[in-house]
Motif scaffolding. Sequence first.
Motif, short mmCIF file in Angstrom:
data_model
loop_
_atom_site.label_atom_id
_atom_site.label_comp_id
_atom_site.label_asym_id
_atom_site.label_seq_id
_atom_site.Cartn_x
_atom_site.Cartn_y
_atom_site.Cartn_z
N THR A 18 0.81 -1.21 0.00
CA THR A 18 0.00 0.00 0.00
C THR A 18 0.84 1.27 0.00
O THR A 18 2.07 1.21 -0.07
N TRP A 65 -7.78 -5.53 2.28
CA TRP A 65 -8.67 -5.54 1.11
C TRP A 65 -8.22 -4.43 0.16
O TRP A 65 -7.38 -3.62 0.49
N GLY A 66 -8.82 -4.42 -1.01
CA GLY A 66 -8.56 -3.36 -1.97
C GLY A 66 -7.31 -3.56 -2.80
O GLY A 66 -6.77 -2.60 -3.33
N ALA A 76 -2.20 -2.33 -3.55
CA ALA A 76 -3.47 -1.69 -3.23
C ALA A 76 -3.94 -0.89 -4.43
O ALA A 76 -3.15 -0.26 -5.12
N ARG A 80 -7.51 2.72 -2.06
CA ARG A 80 -7.07 2.13 -0.79
C ARG A 80 -5.72 2.70 -0.39
O ARG A 80 -5.48 3.05 0.77
N ASP A 84 -4.78 4.81 3.11
CA ASP A 84 -3.68 4.45 4.01
C ASP A 84 -2.67 5.58 4.13
O ASP A 84 -2.23 5.91 5.23
N ALA A 119 -14.59 3.25 -0.97
CA ALA A 119 -13.48 2.71 -0.15
C ALA A 119 -13.47 3.34 1.24
O ALA A 119 -13.17 2.66 2.23
N TYR A 123 -13.54 1.47 4.68
CA TYR A 123 -12.45 1.73 5.64
C TYR A 123 -13.03 1.88 7.05
O TYR A 123 -12.36 1.62 8.03
#
Length: 190
Positions: A18, A65-66, A76, A80, A84, A119, A123
Amino acid sequence: MDLGELVDAVAPRPYVITAGRAFEHHDLTDQHFFTMAVLTPTRVKALDWRGQKARFWPTAPAGIWGGTDGPGPCYAQPERALLDALNHHRYGVALTMAVDALEVAASRDPAFLDRLHQATVRYDSPTAARRVGLIVERLFGPGPATKYLDLLGQSRAAVLLRPGGPGEGPVDKTWRVRLNASPSGERILA
């Protein structure tokens, strides 16, 4: 072999790469990140390879996920990675880089802002919704940001725009976000 392929060989599944390296993978930045942030279901020792590092962050499997589908490294998706990067300073992405990646993604794909909202719902963090809502409003106007208002939660306490930054700065009363990032170069603070 690159670091992503090495991570793919050693990381337990599910995992997702990510933040900055995901931005790089999706051509949302021209910067190279020498540290790769990887969300994994268990603790994994950091890897050092050819001057680069992979840091593994233990995360509940439901929180992983994502990511991209298919064989090879699991990066990611941009929305996503953006969530993050904006919500965890430990991943090493400057606020200006995250904002730049958001602008690039939105300019390339008209549906990106809708996917970012979806998303953000997944989240499931009022703090994240406040940050993203504020940034979307400042960059794209109140229309696209309106749908984030339902995600802000009940707490009246202001959250920091930049986690890990100083605790000073004015508070945006709509979003309940303390604008603690440096105003120089931060277009969203204007």
